[in-house]
Scaffold this motif. Structure first.
Motif, PDB file in Angstrom:
ATOM      1  N   MET A   1       0.851  -1.191   0.000  1.00 43.81           N
ATOM      2  CA  MET A   1       0.000   0.000   0.000  1.00 43.81           C
ATOM      3  C   MET A   1       0.890   1.246   0.000  1.00 43.81           C
ATOM      4  SD  MET A   1      -3.222   0.810  -0.171  1.00 43.81           S
ATOM      5  CE  MET A   1      -4.090  -0.649   0.423  1.00 43.81           C
ATOM      6  N   TYR A   2       0.384   2.316  -0.579  1.00 42.92           N
ATOM      7  CA  TYR A   2       1.148   3.557  -0.662  1.00 42.92           C
ATOM      8  C   TYR A   2       1.053   4.344   0.647  1.00 42.92           C
ATOM      9  CZ  TYR A   2       0.945   2.698  -5.712  1.00 42.92           C
ATOM     10  OH  TYR A   2       1.054   2.149  -6.971  1.00 42.92           O
ATOM     11  N   ASN A   3       2.109   5.116   0.926  1.00 38.89           N
ATOM     12  CA  ASN A   3       2.143   5.996   2.090  1.00 38.89           C
ATOM     13  C   ASN A   3       2.082   7.435   1.585  1.00 38.89           C
ATOM     14  OD1 ASN A   3       3.340   7.796   4.135  1.00 38.89           O
ATOM     15  ND2 ASN A   3       3.704   5.911   5.288  1.00 38.89           N
ATOM     16  N   LEU A   4       0.917   8.074   1.686  1.00 40.81           N
ATOM     17  CA  LEU A   4       0.729   9.402   1.106  1.00 40.81           C
ATOM     18  C   LEU A   4       1.613  10.483   1.730  1.00 40.81           C
ATOM     19  CD1 LEU A   4      -1.599   8.034  -0.390  1.00 40.81           C
ATOM     20  CD2 LEU A   4      -2.928  10.125  -0.067  1.00 40.81           C
ATOM     21  N   PRO A   5       1.789  10.540   3.059  1.00 37.94           N
ATOM     22  CA  PRO A   5       2.684  11.566   3.608  1.00 37.94           C
ATOM     23  C   PRO A   5       4.107  11.441   3.065  1.00 37.94           C
ATOM     24  CG  PRO A   5       1.291  10.670   5.333  1.00 37.94           C
ATOM     25  CD  PRO A   5       1.067   9.809   4.131  1.00 37.94           C
ATOM     26  N   THR A   6       4.598  10.214   2.935  1.00 38.02           N
ATOM     27  CA  THR A   6       5.943  10.010   2.395  1.00 38.02           C
ATOM     28  C   THR A   6       6.004  10.431   0.941  1.00 38.02           C
ATOM     29  OG1 THR A   6       6.335   8.180   3.923  1.00 38.02           O
ATOM     30  CG2 THR A   6       7.760   8.308   1.999  1.00 38.02           C
ATOM     31  N   LEU A   7       4.976  10.103   0.179  1.00 35.04           N
ATOM     32  CA  LEU A   7       4.932  10.493  -1.228  1.00 35.04           C
ATOM     33  C   LEU A   7       4.945  12.013  -1.371  1.00 35.04           C
ATOM     34  CD1 LEU A   7       2.291   7.994  -2.681  1.00 35.04           C
ATOM     35  CD2 LEU A   7       4.666   8.199  -3.414  1.00 35.04           C
ATOM     36  N   ASN A   8       4.100  12.702  -0.601  1.00 35.19           N
ATOM     37  CA  ASN A   8       4.047  14.160  -0.677  1.00 35.19           C
ATOM     38  C   ASN A   8       5.376  14.796  -0.289  1.00 35.19           C
ATOM     39  OD1 ASN A   8       1.489  15.300  -1.614  1.00 35.19           O
ATOM     40  ND2 ASN A   8       0.567  14.154   0.071  1.00 35.19           N
ATOM     41  N   SER A   9       6.014  14.227   0.708  1.00 36.61           N
ATOM     42  CA  SER A   9       7.312  14.751   1.124  1.00 36.61           C
ATOM     43  C   SER A   9       8.358  14.576   0.032  1.00 36.61           C
ATOM     44  CB  SER A   9       7.761  14.053   2.412  1.00 36.61           C
ATOM     45  OG  SER A   9       9.041  14.484   2.803  1.00 36.61           O
ATOM     46  N   ALA A  10       8.375  13.397  -0.592  1.00 36.35           N
ATOM     47  CA  ALA A  10       9.355  13.124  -1.634  1.00 36.35           C
ATOM     48  C   ALA A  10       9.138  13.994  -2.864  1.00 36.35           C
ATOM     49  CB  ALA A  10       9.296  11.644  -2.025  1.00 36.35           C
ATOM     50  N   LEU A  11       7.886  14.412  -3.094  1.00 36.98           N
ATOM     51  CA  LEU A  11       7.548  15.195  -4.285  1.00 36.98           C
ATOM     52  C   LEU A  11       7.383  16.677  -3.984  1.00 36.98           C
ATOM     53  CD1 LEU A  11       4.907  12.669  -5.653  1.00 36.98           C
ATOM     54  CD2 LEU A  11       7.183  13.091  -6.621  1.00 36.98           C
ATOM     55  N   ALA A  12       7.917  17.114  -2.841  1.00 33.13           N
ATOM     56  CA  ALA A  12       7.714  18.494  -2.379  1.00 33.13           C
ATOM     57  C   ALA A  12       8.174  19.538  -3.379  1.00 33.13           C
ATOM     58  CB  ALA A  12       8.428  18.697  -1.043  1.00 33.13           C
ATOM     59  N   ASP A  13       9.186  19.214  -4.179  1.00 32.39           N
ATOM     60  CA  ASP A  13       9.732  20.193  -5.117  1.00 32.39           C
ATOM     61  C   ASP A  13       9.161  20.056  -6.523  1.00 32.39           C
ATOM     62  OD1 ASP A  13      11.376  21.278  -3.132  1.00 32.39           O
ATOM     63  OD2 ASP A  13      12.993  19.856  -3.547  1.00 32.39           O
ATOM     64  N   THR A  14       8.078  19.324  -6.675  1.00 25.57           N
ATOM     65  CA  THR A  14       7.465  19.127  -7.988  1.00 25.57           C
ATOM     66  C   THR A  14       6.058  19.728  -8.016  1.00 25.57           C
ATOM     67  OG1 THR A  14       6.314  17.032  -7.548  1.00 25.57           O
ATOM     68  CG2 THR A  14       8.672  16.902  -8.075  1.00 25.57           C
ATOM     69  N   ILE A  15       5.468  19.755  -9.205  1.00 25.65           N
ATOM     70  CA  ILE A  15       4.110  20.298  -9.347  1.00 25.65           C
ATOM     71  C   ILE A  15       3.062  19.351  -8.772  1.00 25.65           C
ATOM     72  CG2 ILE A  15       4.668  21.650 -11.390  1.00 25.65           C
ATOM     73  CD1 ILE A  15       3.360  19.448 -13.073  1.00 25.65           C
ATOM     74  N   PHE A  16       3.477  18.161  -8.335  1.00 28.55           N
ATOM     75  CA  PHE A  16       2.524  17.166  -7.847  1.00 28.55           C
ATOM     76  C   PHE A  16       2.308  17.211  -6.327  1.00 28.55           C
ATOM     77  CE2 PHE A  16       4.856  15.184 -11.497  1.00 28.55           C
ATOM     78  CZ  PHE A  16       3.849  15.389 -12.436  1.00 28.55           C
ATOM     79  N   ALA A  17       3.144  17.937  -5.617  1.00 28.63           N
ATOM     80  CA  ALA A  17       3.057  17.961  -4.157  1.00 28.63           C
ATOM     81  C   ALA A  17       1.692  18.468  -3.698  1.00 28.63           C
ATOM     82  CB  ALA A  17       4.158  18.844  -3.588  1.00 28.63           C
TER      83      ALA A  17
END
Length: 274
Positions: A1-17
């Motif tokens: 299963m995906y971990n959304l907080p981790t995903l958002n943190s990893a993508l903080a510098d992109t247009i997807f955050a």
């Protein structure tokens, strides 16, 4: 299963955050993204699911989307590009997916124009771009990407023998790590597409990443059905095929390796000769 907080943190510098939308189960992530686009969702919105009940590929083909087995994601973009350049987006997405798979699973992907991701002779993923164009450009585009990650068994009716990243690499590949790498690569490709100079390089980059684009004896399926030798891409990413009756520019359709003999013996015609 995906971990959304981790995903958002990893993508903080992109247009997807901060624009990630996860569904344990949905009909189709592309349908979700298209509906959101029409309702005014911002560029960079990502819709991804653990399972799709009605996943689809190009040409109304179904995409097998077993629960927890693959990466099923759709990205909403609002690129400021002419409508004629929209086909380049599918090619750029293919390059992004190939880069992500190489980075996470150390596997080389061969891109079969326009949207198939192959590992060896087996299909590991596909891309479907849908959107809305207007007289002055592209209103929005949804880039749907499906990648087989953990699958061991595949439907008997698939047209191309399939594989998954786990099967091809001999290891368990993280879907979360793959999604992060994919979105990071897509962010770079989306930025490049907005630059006319960088966009012009996409067909050449795809040709370098694909064994199908030039000098390959193929059968084209679809409205422009023909058989011939691939002769590169035009400036908008459409495939040129040298057939017995002349040069054909294929705007839509799928490719398969041709079973019949080549048109002629001797060296293939060069671009200048075509």
């Amino acid at each position: 299963m995906y971990n959304l907080p981790t995903l958002n943190s990893a993508l903080a510098d992109t247009i997807f955050a901060g624009k990630l939308h996860f569904f344990p189960i949905t009909q189709s992530t592309n349908t979700d993204a298209l509906e959101a686009a029409r309702d005014g969702a911002p560029e960079g919105s990502v819709f991804f699911a653990d399972e799709q009940l009605a996943g689809r590929g190009r040409g109304a083909h179904a995409w097998h989307s077993a629960a927890g087995q693959g990466l099923y994601a759709s990205v909403l973009l609002r690129p400021s590009i002419p409508a004629a350049r929209l086909p380049l987006l599918a090619l750029a997405a293919g390059l992004a997916a190939a880069s992500a798979i190489d980075r996470i699973a150390a596997l080389r992907v061969d891109i079969r124009w326009p949207n198939d991701l192959l590992i060896g002779q087996r299909k590991a993923g596909g891309i479907l771009v849908e959107g809305k164009t207007e007289s002055d450009g592209v209103a929005f585009a949804v880039v749907g990407i499906g990648i087989n990650v953990h699958q061991r068994d595949f439907p008997a009716e698939v047209s191309t023998p399939a594989t998954s990243l786990d099967q091809a690499s001999g290891q368990i590949v993280s879907r979360q790590a793959l999604l992060i790498a994919l979105l990071e690569a897509l962010a770079e490709e989306a930025l490049a597409l907005k630059s006319p100079a960088s966009a012009q390089e996409i067909p050449q980059r795809l040709q370098q990443a694909s064994s199908w684009i030039s000098g390959r004896w193929v059968q084209v399926h679809g409205p422009q059905s023909c058989t011939g030798i691939t002769a590169g891409l035009d400036e908008n990413g459409f495939l040129r095929v040298h057939t017995a009756t002349g040069l054909v520019t294929v705007h839509t359709g799928g490719l398969r390796a041709a079973e019949s003999e080549p048109l002629q013996s001797g060296p293939l015609p060069t671009d200048r000769e075509l």
